[in-house]
Write a protein that holds these residues in place. Structure first.
Motif, PDB file in Angstrom:
ATOM      1  N   LEU A 132     -57.544  37.335  22.375  1.00 11.78           N
ATOM      2  CA  LEU A 132     -56.631  38.480  22.320  1.00 11.78           C
ATOM      3  C   LEU A 132     -57.134  39.535  21.340  1.00 11.78           C
ATOM      4  CD1 LEU A 132     -53.255  36.524  22.356  1.00 11.78           C
ATOM      5  CD2 LEU A 132     -54.012  38.127  24.131  1.00 11.78           C
ATOM      6  N   ALA A 133     -57.707  39.096  20.216  1.00 15.41           N
ATOM      7  CA  ALA A 133     -58.253  40.052  19.251  1.00 15.41           C
ATOM      8  C   ALA A 133     -59.414  40.830  19.862  1.00 15.41           C
ATOM      9  CB  ALA A 133     -58.711  39.315  17.986  1.00 15.41           C
ATOM     10  N   ALA A 134     -60.274  40.143  20.613  1.00 20.38           N
ATOM     11  CA  ALA A 134     -61.388  40.822  21.283  1.00 20.38           C
ATOM     12  C   ALA A 134     -60.862  41.827  22.308  1.00 20.38           C
ATOM     13  CB  ALA A 134     -62.297  39.800  21.952  1.00 20.38           C
ATOM     14  N   ARG A 135     -59.811  41.435  23.017  1.00 16.56           N
ATOM     15  CA  ARG A 135     -59.222  42.337  24.003  1.00 16.56           C
ATOM     16  C   ARG A 135     -58.638  43.583  23.335  1.00 16.56           C
ATOM     17  NH1 ARG A 135     -54.875  39.905  28.192  1.00 16.56           N
ATOM     18  NH2 ARG A 135     -56.715  38.628  28.681  1.00 16.56           N
ATOM     19  N   ALA A 136     -58.147  43.413  22.103  1.00 18.40           N
ATOM     20  CA  ALA A 136     -57.579  44.538  21.356  1.00 18.40           C
ATOM     21  C   ALA A 136     -58.638  45.315  20.584  1.00 18.40           C
ATOM     22  CB  ALA A 136     -56.523  44.024  20.398  1.00 18.40           C
ATOM     23  N   SER A 137     -59.918  44.932  20.736  1.00 22.98           N
ATOM     24  CA  SER A 137     -61.035  45.588  20.052  1.00 22.98           C
ATOM     25  C   SER A 137     -60.857  45.566  18.535  1.00 22.98           C
ATOM     26  CB  SER A 137     -61.193  47.037  20.541  1.00 22.98           C
ATOM     27  OG  SER A 137     -61.425  47.073  21.926  1.00 22.98           O
ATOM     28  N   MET A 138     -60.493  44.393  18.001  1.00 19.22           N
ATOM     29  CA  MET A 138     -60.328  44.239  16.564  1.00 19.22           C
ATOM     30  C   MET A 138     -60.981  42.939  16.118  1.00 19.22           C
ATOM     31  SD  MET A 138     -56.217  43.483  16.678  1.00 19.22           S
ATOM     32  CE  MET A 138     -56.096  42.874  15.010  1.00 19.22           C
ATOM     33  N   PRO A 139     -61.332  42.829  14.841  1.00 16.24           N
ATOM     34  CA  PRO A 139     -61.952  41.584  14.362  1.00 16.24           C
ATOM     35  C   PRO A 139     -60.999  40.401  14.539  1.00 16.24           C
ATOM     36  CG  PRO A 139     -62.131  43.350  12.724  1.00 16.24           C
ATOM     37  CD  PRO A 139     -61.180  43.835  13.764  1.00 16.24           C
ATOM     38  N   ALA A 140     -61.560  39.232  14.770  1.00 16.98           N
ATOM     39  CA  ALA A 140     -60.736  38.034  14.879  1.00 16.98           C
ATOM     40  C   ALA A 140     -60.148  37.707  13.509  1.00 16.98           C
ATOM     41  CB  ALA A 140     -61.568  36.861  15.383  1.00 16.98           C
ATOM     42  N   PRO A 141     -58.825  37.528  13.419  1.00 12.85           N
ATOM     43  CA  PRO A 141     -58.220  37.184  12.125  1.00 12.85           C
ATOM     44  C   PRO A 141     -58.452  35.719  11.780  1.00 12.85           C
ATOM     45  CG  PRO A 141     -56.558  37.141  13.828  1.00 12.85           C
ATOM     46  CD  PRO A 141     -57.838  37.590  14.496  1.00 12.85           C
ATOM     47  N   ARG A 142     -58.236  35.360  10.528  1.00 10.00           N
ATOM     48  CA  ARG A 142     -58.185  33.948  10.165  1.00 10.00           C
ATOM     49  C   ARG A 142     -56.924  33.348  10.798  1.00 10.00           C
ATOM     50  NH1 ARG A 142     -58.271  36.514   5.516  1.00 10.00           N
ATOM     51  NH2 ARG A 142     -56.486  35.387   4.667  1.00 10.00           N
ATOM     52  N   VAL A 143     -57.001  32.096  11.173  1.00  6.46           N
ATOM     53  CA  VAL A 143     -55.904  31.453  11.903  1.00  6.46           C
ATOM     54  C   VAL A 143     -55.390  30.273  11.086  1.00  6.46           C
ATOM     55  CG1 VAL A 143     -55.190  30.390  14.077  1.00  6.46           C
ATOM     56  CG2 VAL A 143     -56.984  32.153  14.074  1.00  6.46           C
ATOM     57  N   TYR A 144     -54.062  30.192  10.935  1.00  5.26           N
ATOM     58  CA  TYR A 144     -53.440  29.164  10.106  1.00  5.26           C
ATOM     59  C   TYR A 144     -52.352  28.424  10.880  1.00  5.26           C
ATOM     60  CZ  TYR A 144     -55.662  31.149   5.930  1.00  5.26           C
ATOM     61  OH  TYR A 144     -56.580  31.571   4.998  1.00  5.26           O
ATOM     62  N   VAL A 145     -52.087  27.219  10.419  1.00  3.20           N
ATOM     63  CA  VAL A 145     -50.978  26.417  10.931  1.00  3.20           C
ATOM     64  C   VAL A 145     -50.084  26.042   9.751  1.00  3.20           C
ATOM     65  CG1 VAL A 145     -50.308  24.211  11.966  1.00  3.20           C
ATOM     66  CG2 VAL A 145     -52.215  25.513  12.919  1.00  3.20           C
ATOM     67  N   ILE A 146     -48.770  26.157   9.961  1.00  6.80           N
ATOM     68  CA  ILE A 146     -47.784  25.795   8.936  1.00  6.80           C
ATOM     69  C   ILE A 146     -47.086  24.514   9.381  1.00  6.80           C
ATOM     70  CG2 ILE A 146     -45.679  26.521   7.747  1.00  6.80           C
ATOM     71  CD1 ILE A 146     -46.546  29.435   8.361  1.00  6.80           C
ATOM     72  N   ASP A 147     -47.032  23.547   8.514  1.00  6.55           N
ATOM     73  CA  ASP A 147     -46.449  22.251   8.863  1.00  6.55           C
ATOM     74  C   ASP A 147     -44.927  22.303   8.734  1.00  6.55           C
ATOM     75  OD1 ASP A 147     -46.248  19.629   9.611  1.00  6.55           O
ATOM     76  OD2 ASP A 147     -46.806  18.811   7.644  1.00  6.55           O
ATOM     77  N   GLN A 148     -44.283  23.017   9.675  1.00  6.56           N
ATOM     78  CA  GLN A 148     -42.828  23.144   9.724  1.00  6.56           C
ATOM     79  C   GLN A 148     -42.367  22.918  11.154  1.00  6.56           C
ATOM     80  OE1 GLN A 148     -40.605  23.510   7.400  1.00  6.56           O
ATOM     81  NE2 GLN A 148     -41.773  24.155   5.605  1.00  6.56           N
ATOM     82  N   ASP A 149     -41.212  22.264  11.316  1.00  3.83           N
ATOM     83  CA  ASP A 149     -40.681  22.014  12.654  1.00  3.83           C
ATOM     84  C   ASP A 149     -40.080  23.263  13.297  1.00  3.83           C
ATOM     85  OD1 ASP A 149     -41.386  19.342  12.706  1.00  3.83           O
ATOM     86  OD2 ASP A 149     -39.465  18.654  11.884  1.00  3.83           O
ATOM     87  N   GLN A 150     -39.541  24.159  12.476  1.00  3.48           N
ATOM     88  CA  GLN A 150     -38.936  25.361  13.054  1.00  3.48           C
ATOM     89  C   GLN A 150     -40.013  26.211  13.724  1.00  3.48           C
ATOM     90  OE1 GLN A 150     -37.863  29.261  11.110  1.00  3.48           O
ATOM     91  NE2 GLN A 150     -35.868  28.254  10.975  1.00  3.48           N
ATOM     92  N   PRO A 151     -39.874  26.559  15.006  1.00  3.06           N
ATOM     93  CA  PRO A 151     -40.869  27.406  15.663  1.00  3.06           C
ATOM     94  C   PRO A 151     -40.815  28.833  15.136  1.00  3.06           C
ATOM     95  CG  PRO A 151     -39.011  27.013  17.126  1.00  3.06           C
ATOM     96  CD  PRO A 151     -38.780  26.161  15.924  1.00  3.06           C
TER      97      PRO A 151
END
Length: 309
Positions: free
Chosen positions: A81-100
């Motif tokens: 999606l970042a490539a499609r938006a012509s922007m650098p790929a961001p860092r990607v994180y996961v949060i260990d929480q049950d709430q979506p």
């Protein structure tokens, strides 16, 4: 340019609030100390606010080599999606929480990060997750994340300073005690003023990010469905303890993570989900000529775990 001006104005407002609370706490000396502290906070917030917020939520960075299929696909979709938006790929994180839920942070597209909770990755299907992340990338592209992240850190500090005023009392310009009533008023007014700034900058941004995210993913219905599911679960008992401890960050999330948050009113950081879904359905009709429909409502009684369908 407009976003940089808005960020400058935000910093000025927050600095003034800091100075006001400092004056109540310690008179002229307190105001001077608060101004120095606010200047330091502004610098720290500009360069490190993203790290501060990610640390608040104990977010873990992940990449496309992660052993879990869900997380690998999540990272791949963000990069695509970042490539499609012509922007650098961001860092990607996961949060260990049950709430979506999910948010984006960073001072510009070259220093951006997106984060999603495990609850979101486990509950939504792949189309819906792509819709959510396209929404977050729209915030990054328009540099909303700088203002939103700075607001979160400084508003939290204002709240802490107001609590300090309550605990230790206040002084006027000549060093005389202002009294408990004045201190209580300041403790209430300062966080409320900071919250009003948050609301002013976040509601319109959410509608715009919904629209741009829908165009980026090409699937407005998927984003609408995701919003409904996230909202239902946030209201249905899946509490995010870190968000409850740091309410100044609530405006950063795609849906208000705080218990009881939601409707379009003076004290809401987000537009109502119903209004956002209606706008997305109208946008879907304009994009594809498909008949207007409402995304399927969900309740918080069921949760899908496992590989995406």
């Amino acid at each position: 340019m407009r976003n940089h001006l808005r960020t400058f104005m935000l910093l000025a407002v927050m600095t003034a609030l800091f100075a006001g609370v400092g004056y109540v706490v310690g008179g002229a000396v307190g105001m001077a100390v608060a101004l120095v502290f606010a200047g330091a906070m502004n610098l720290v917030s500009y360069w490190n606010a993203d790290r501060i917020v990610l640390a608040m939520y104990r977010a873990t960075e992940v990449d496309a080599g992660h052993p879990e299929l869900l997380i690998r696909a999540y990272v791949q979709d963000v990069h695509e999606l970042a490539a499609r938006a012509s922007m650098p790929a961001p860092r990607v994180y996961v949060i260990d929480q049950d709430q979506p839920n999910a948010f984006a942070t960073g001072r510009d597209p070259d220093h951006a990060a997106v984060a999603a909770t495990r609850g979101l990755l486990g509950m939504l299907d792949r189309r819906e997750i792509r819709g959510v992340m396209a929404h977050e990338l729209a915030h990054v592209k328009h540099r909303d994340t700088l203002t939103m992240t700075i607001t979160a850190t400084i508003a939290g500090a204002i709240g802490a300073l107001a609590n300090f005023a309550f605990l230790f009392g206040g002084r006027d310009g000549e060093g005389r005690p202002t009294g408990i009533v004045g201190t209580i008023v300041m403790m209430i007014v300062a966080p409320m003023a900071a919250a009003l700034v948050q609301m002013a900058i976040s509601r319109g941004r959410e509608y715009e990010a919904d629209r741009e995210g829908a165009e980026l993913s090409g699937d407005p219905q998927a984003l609408a469905s995701a919003l409904q599911k996230i909202d239902a679960y946030a209201r249905g008992g899946y509490v995010n303890p870190d968000a409850e401890r740091n309410p100044a960050t609530a405006h950063m999330f795609i849906v208000n993570p705080l218990a009881g948050g939601g409707a379009d009113n003076l004290f809401s950081t987000h537009p109502s989900t119903e209004n956002r879904v209606a706008a997305l359905m109208d946008h879907a009709q304009r994009l594809g000529g498909r008949p207007r429909q409402t995304a399927v409502p969900v309740t918080a009684g069921t949760r899908r775990i496992g590989p995406w369908s």
